[in-house]
Motif scaffolding. Structure first.
Motif, PDB file in Angstrom:
ATOM      1  N   ARG A  17      48.658  49.786  41.099  1.00 31.88           N
ATOM      2  CA  ARG A  17      48.870  48.509  40.411  1.00 31.88           C
ATOM      3  C   ARG A  17      48.458  47.341  41.302  1.00 31.88           C
ATOM      4  N   MET A  18      48.818  47.419  42.566  1.00 34.43           N
ATOM      5  CA  MET A  18      48.446  46.349  43.487  1.00 34.43           C
ATOM      6  C   MET A  18      46.928  46.245  43.616  1.00 34.43           C
ATOM      7  N   ASN A  19      46.255  47.392  43.724  1.00 33.63           N
ATOM      8  CA  ASN A  19      44.794  47.377  43.818  1.00 33.63           C
ATOM      9  C   ASN A  19      44.169  46.715  42.601  1.00 33.63           C
ATOM     10  N   GLU A  20      44.639  47.109  41.424  1.00 31.66           N
ATOM     11  CA  GLU A  20      44.075  46.567  40.188  1.00 31.66           C
ATOM     12  C   GLU A  20      44.320  45.069  40.077  1.00 31.66           C
ATOM     13  N   LEU A  21      45.521  44.653  40.408  1.00 32.17           N
ATOM     14  CA  LEU A  21      45.842  43.231  40.336  1.00 32.17           C
ATOM     15  C   LEU A  21      45.008  42.413  41.316  1.00 32.17           C
ATOM     16  N   MET A  22      44.903  42.878  42.556  1.00 29.05           N
ATOM     17  CA  MET A  22      44.177  42.091  43.548  1.00 29.05           C
ATOM     18  C   MET A  22      42.677  42.053  43.249  1.00 29.05           C
ATOM     19  N   ALA A  23      42.112  43.121  42.693  1.00 31.23           N
ATOM     20  CA  ALA A  23      40.707  43.079  42.284  1.00 31.23           C
ATOM     21  C   ALA A  23      40.509  42.002  41.227  1.00 31.23           C
ATOM     22  N   GLN A  24      41.437  41.935  40.265  1.00 32.24           N
ATOM     23  CA  GLN A  24      41.344  40.908  39.230  1.00 32.24           C
ATOM     24  C   GLN A  24      41.514  39.517  39.827  1.00 32.24           C
ATOM     25  N   VAL A  25      42.412  39.369  40.772  1.00 32.84           N
ATOM     26  CA  VAL A  25      42.618  38.069  41.425  1.00 32.84           C
ATOM     27  C   VAL A  25      41.334  37.598  42.090  1.00 32.84           C
ATOM     28  N   LEU A  26      40.691  38.472  42.878  1.00 32.42           N
ATOM     29  CA  LEU A  26      39.469  38.068  43.579  1.00 32.42           C
ATOM     30  C   LEU A  26      38.337  37.740  42.614  1.00 32.42           C
ATOM     31  N   ASN A  27      38.216  38.496  41.519  1.00 28.25           N
ATOM     32  CA  ASN A  27      37.185  38.187  40.527  1.00 28.25           C
ATOM     33  C   ASN A  27      37.450  36.847  39.852  1.00 28.25           C
ATOM     34  N   CYS A  28      38.707  36.587  39.501  1.00 28.35           N
ATOM     35  CA  CYS A  28      39.040  35.326  38.835  1.00 28.35           C
ATOM     36  C   CYS A  28      38.863  34.136  39.778  1.00 28.35           C
ATOM     37  N   LEU A  29      39.228  34.310  41.043  1.00 24.06           N
ATOM     38  CA  LEU A  29      39.009  33.236  42.013  1.00 24.06           C
ATOM     39  C   LEU A  29      37.517  32.971  42.184  1.00 24.06           C
ATOM     40  N   ALA A  30      36.719  34.030  42.218  1.00 28.14           N
ATOM     41  CA  ALA A  30      35.267  33.847  42.353  1.00 28.14           C
ATOM     42  C   ALA A  30      34.686  33.105  41.166  1.00 28.14           C
ATOM     43  N   ALA A  31      35.196  33.403  39.965  1.00 24.73           N
ATOM     44  CA  ALA A  31      34.678  32.755  38.750  1.00 24.73           C
ATOM     45  C   ALA A  31      34.981  31.266  38.715  1.00 24.73           C
ATOM     46  N   ASN A  32      35.923  30.809  39.538  1.00 20.20           N
ATOM     47  CA  ASN A  32      36.185  29.363  39.624  1.00 20.20           C
ATOM     48  C   ASN A  32      34.950  28.595  40.068  1.00 20.20           C
ATOM     49  N   ARG A  33      34.040  29.248  40.753  1.00 27.77           N
ATOM     50  CA  ARG A  33      32.851  28.564  41.265  1.00 27.77           C
ATOM     51  C   ARG A  33      31.818  28.296  40.175  1.00 27.77           C
ATOM     52  N   LEU A  34      31.959  28.939  39.030  1.00 24.68           N
ATOM     53  CA  LEU A  34      30.980  28.758  37.953  1.00 24.68           C
ATOM     54  C   LEU A  34      30.981  27.316  37.446  1.00 24.68           C
ATOM     55  N   PRO A  35      29.826  26.831  36.989  1.00 18.23           N
ATOM     56  CA  PRO A  35      29.785  25.515  36.356  1.00 18.23           C
ATOM     57  C   PRO A  35      30.683  25.482  35.123  1.00 18.23           C
ATOM     58  N   GLU A  36      31.144  24.315  34.749  1.00 19.94           N
ATOM     59  CA  GLU A  36      32.072  24.170  33.628  1.00 19.94           C
ATOM     60  C   GLU A  36      31.482  24.710  32.336  1.00 19.94           C
ATOM     61  N   ALA A  37      30.168  24.626  32.187  1.00 17.12           N
ATOM     62  CA  ALA A  37      29.537  25.127  30.959  1.00 17.12           C
ATOM     63  C   ALA A  37      29.713  26.635  30.799  1.00 17.12           C
ATOM     64  N   LEU A  38      29.846  27.344  31.903  1.00 21.34           N
ATOM     65  CA  LEU A  38      30.002  28.797  31.851  1.00 21.34           C
ATOM     66  C   LEU A  38      31.446  29.242  32.010  1.00 21.34           C
ATOM     67  N   HIS A  39      32.301  28.347  32.480  1.00 24.23           N
ATOM     68  CA  HIS A  39      33.699  28.705  32.729  1.00 24.23           C
ATOM     69  C   HIS A  39      34.574  27.500  32.371  1.00 24.23           C
ATOM     70  N   PRO A  40      34.708  27.218  31.072  1.00 28.66           N
ATOM     71  CA  PRO A  40      35.359  25.977  30.635  1.00 28.66           C
ATOM     72  C   PRO A  40      36.874  25.960  30.808  1.00 28.66           C
ATOM     73  N   SER A  41      37.509  27.102  31.086  1.00 31.11           N
ATOM     74  CA  SER A  41      38.959  27.128  31.186  1.00 31.11           C
ATOM     75  C   SER A  41      39.430  26.484  32.494  1.00 31.11           C
ATOM     76  N   GLU A  42      40.726  26.233  32.573  1.00 32.61           N
ATOM     77  CA  GLU A  42      41.288  25.649  33.779  1.00 32.61           C
ATOM     78  C   GLU A  42      41.096  26.600  34.955  1.00 32.61           C
ATOM     79  N   PRO A  43      40.996  26.056  36.162  1.00 32.76           N
ATOM     80  CA  PRO A  43      40.808  26.934  37.330  1.00 32.76           C
ATOM     81  C   PRO A  43      41.956  27.927  37.462  1.00 32.76           C
ATOM     82  N   PHE A  44      41.611  29.114  37.898  1.00 33.69           N
ATOM     83  CA  PHE A  44      42.628  30.120  38.169  1.00 33.69           C
ATOM     84  C   PHE A  44      43.120  29.921  39.592  1.00 33.69           C
ATOM     85  N   LEU A  45      44.431  29.810  39.772  1.00 33.35           N
ATOM     86  CA  LEU A  45      45.016  29.625  41.088  1.00 33.35           C
ATOM     87  C   LEU A  45      45.946  30.779  41.420  1.00 33.35           C
TER      88      LEU A  45
END
Length: 496
Positions: free
Chosen positions: A203-231
Motif C-alpha cells: 500500500r505504501m509503495n502504491e501510494l508513494m508512486a501516485q504521490v510522485l506522479n501527481c507532484l510531477a504533473a504539477n509542472r504541466l502548463p495550466e492548459a494540460l493540467h487545469p486542476s489545483e496543484p496537488f500538495l
C-alpha cells in the motif's frame, strides 16, 4: 542422460549449477525450463503442437501475445496463419529466428500500426500519469494527511484500488485454464510464490508512486493540467519531497536497475505429486555483437528501471521504480512483485545495479529529470494517440532508464538502446510546445534532456569502436547470478 542442447538452439536453457548457492531458494521455487514443459506436456498426453499452441493463443491479449512470440522455443513458434492478422508479420519474422536491436526498433515503430484500434478509447498517457488511481486528495493544504516520520500512518490511508489482490487468489487466465484442461499442469502465473513485501508495504509503495506522479504533473502548463496543484505535506514537487525526507533522517537512494525481463508473464507447472515447479521466462535476442570466436552473442532482453528506495528509521522501505511502462505511462510505479528468486531478488545477484547509487542532491536532481521526461513523453503519446502510451516508439523501459542516466551522468551502462531518430525529433517538438505553454522546469534540466536525446546511443548497427563500448554496456547490465545459461556465459559464472 540426454545430450545437452546447444544454447543457440535452446536459448532459455537452465544451468545445472543453479541451486548451489544458499540464496537460490530451490526448495520454495524449483525450476523447469519452458521447452521441457512444452515437450513433456505434448508427449505425455499425445497432444500435437498445433493443439497446444492454439490453447496458448486463446483469449490472450496483444500485450502478452507479442512477448510470448519471442519466448517460445524454436520449433514451437506460432504459425503466422493462426495469429491475428495484424500480428502475422511479426510471427513471420520470428518463426525461425530471434529478435535483434534492429528488429526491436522496427517493431517499436510499426507497433502503432500493427495493433488494432480499440473500440473504447482508453485513458491517455497523460491521464494515467496525472490522475491517481488510489485515494489521494489534491488541495492547498496537505495532499495526504500523515506524518512522514511514521510511514505506518501512510499505509493506513484509505485505498480505492484493487491493486493489492493476493496473486494466489486470482483466477487463472484463459491461457492457464486451457493448458490445465489439456492435462499439462501448466498455468500462466507463478503458483505457490509469495509477494516480496507485505500488504502494508505494498500500500505504501502504491501510494508513494501516485504521490510522485501527481507532484510531477504539477509542472504541466495550466492548459494540460487545469486542476489545483496537488500538495503532499505542503510540497508541490518530487525534489522538495526528497529534500524533506533527507532532512527528517530517511534513507533515500536511487539506483539504475537491470534484470531479466519477462514482461509481467509468469508460468508454473504442477507435477504428478502436486508440487509446483516455476518456469523462468525471458526473451532471447541477437545482440549484433560477436564473441572471440566470431559467433554472434545471444543474450536475454533486460528489464531496466530507476529504482527508488525510501526508508524511514526503524520501518520497512518504500520501493518504487521509474521507466516507460508497458501499462501505458511513463512514470513511477510500485515495486509490488512476486518473489521470483531467479529474476528479481535484490540481494542474490539476479538484479544488477551497474552504476553508483544516488543520494542527497544527486537524487533530487534525478527526480526532477524524471519529471521532465515523463511530462514530455506522456504528452507526445497522448497527442499522437500512441498505443500502450508510446511504449516502444518512445523507447522501451531500457531506453527511458538509459536516457535518465545519460542526462545525469553523461553516459549509460544499458544495452540495447533502440529509440529512433524520428521519435527523438518528435519528443524535442513536444518539449518546445510544453515550454511555450508555460512548462515549469529548471533551464538546466531542459538542457540536460536535450543533450541526452542528442547523445544517447542507438544500438541498431554497431561497427568499429562503437562495438567495444556496446560490449561493455551489454556486460555491465547482466545479473551477476542467474539460472539462465546465456546470462552465466556473459557474467562469467562457472557451471559445475
Amino acid at each position: 542422460m540426454a545430450e545437452e542442447i546447444p544454447h543457440s538452439l535452446n536459448p532459455l536453457a537452465l544451468s545445472q549449477s543453479w541451486g548451489q548457492d544458499e540464496h537460490d531458494d530451490i526448495h520454495t521455487a524449483p525450476l523447469i525450463a519452458l521447452e521441457e514443459v512444452l515437450e513433456t506436456s505434448s508427449l505425455r498426453r499425445g497432444i500435437s503442437r498445433e493443439q497446444l499452441l492454439s490453447e496458448l493463443l486463446r483469449d490472450l491479449d496483444h500485450r502478452r501475445l507479442i512477448p510470448l512470440i519471442g519466448m517460445l522455443p524454436r520449433g514451437w513458434r506460432m504459425a503466422p496463419a493462426v495469429l491475428p492478422e495484424l500480428l502475422r508479420g511479426i510471427a513471420t519474422l520470428l518463426e525461425d529466428g530471434l529478435l535483434s536491436p534492429l528488429l526491436l526498433a522496427a517493431l517499436a515503430d510499426d507497433l502503432q500500426h500493427l495493433l488494432p484500434i480499440r473500440e473504447n478509447e482508453p485513458p491517455s498517457a497523460l491521464e494515467l500519469w496525472r490522475q491517481p488511481s488510489v485515494a489521494l486528495k489534491p488541495g492547498h493544504g496537505v495532499g495526504v494527511p500523515c506524518n512522514l516520520k511514521n510511514c505506518r500512518l501512510l499505509a493506513n490511508q484509505p485505498i480505492t484500488s484493487d491493486a493489492f489482490s493476493d496473486p494466489k487468489q486470482l483466477a487463472p487466465t484463459a491461457l492457464g485454464k486451457g493448458l490445465t484442461a489439456l492435462g499439462s499442469g501448466l498455468v500462466w502465473h507463478n503458483e505457490g510464490l509469495v509477494m516480496l513485501q507485505n500488504e502494508s508495504s505494498q500500500r505504501m509503495n502504491e501510494l508513494m508512486a501516485q504521490v510522485l506522479n501527481c507532484l510531477a504533473a504539477n509542472r504541466l502548463p495550466e492548459a494540460l493540467h487545469p486542476s489545483e496543484p496537488f500538495l503532499f505535506e505542503g510540497l508541490s514537487s518530487g525534489r522538495q519531497l526528497i529534500e524533506l525526507l533527507n532532512r527528517q533522517g530517511w534513507h533515500c537512494c536511487g539506483r539504475i536497475r537491470a534484470s531479466v525481463a519477462s514482461f509481467g508473464l509468469g508460468a508454473s507447472q504442477a507435477n504428478e505429486s502436486g508440487r509446483w515447479f516455476q518456469v523462468p521466462l525471458a526473451i532471447p535476442y541477437r545482440t549484433g555483437l560477436e564473441d572471440d570466436r566470431n559467433q554472434e552473442i545471444l543474450s536475454l532482453l533486460p528489464h531496466c528501471s530507476f529504482e527508488l528506495e525510501l526508508q524511514p528509521q526503524g520501518n520497512d522501505s518504500i520501493l518504487l521504480q521509474y521507466c516507460q511502462d508497458i501499462e501505458g505511462v511513463n512514470g513511477w510505479t510500485a515495486m509490488n512483485d512476486l518473489h521470483r528468486p531467479w529474476q528479481n531478488d535484490r540481494h542474490n545477484g539476479t538484479v544488477a545495479y551497474p552504476s553508483q547509487p544516488l543520494t542527497q542532491q544527486r537524487l533530487a536532481d534525478a527526480i526532477e529529470i524524471t519529471e521532465l521526461i515523463a511530462a514530455v513523453h506522456n504528452m507526445e503519446a497522448s497527442s499522437q494517440k500512441l498505443h500502450l502510451g508510446g511504449y516502444g516508439a518512445l523507447g522501451y523501459c531500457i531506453d527511458s532508464t538509459a536516457l535518465l542516466e545519460q542526462c545525469l551522468n553523461g553516459s549509460t551502462h544499458l544495452f540495447p538502446l533502440t529509440l529512433g531518430g524520428i521519435w527523438r525529433e518528435r519528443l524535442r517538438r513536444s518539449l518546445d510546445i510544453l515550454l511555450d505553454q508555460g512548462f515549469c522546469i529548471n533551464t538546466s534540466v531542459v538542457d540536460r534532456y536535450r543533450w541526452g536525446l542528442d547523445t544517447l546511443h542507438q544500438d541498431l548497427s554497431l561497427q568499429g569502436s562503437a562495438r567495444l563500448e556496446a560490449m561493455q554496456r551489454l556486460l555491465s547490465c547482466q545479473p551477476s547470478h542467474s539460472p539462465f545459461a546465456l546470462v552465466r556465459n556473459l557474467n562469467g559464472e562457472v557451471d559445475l
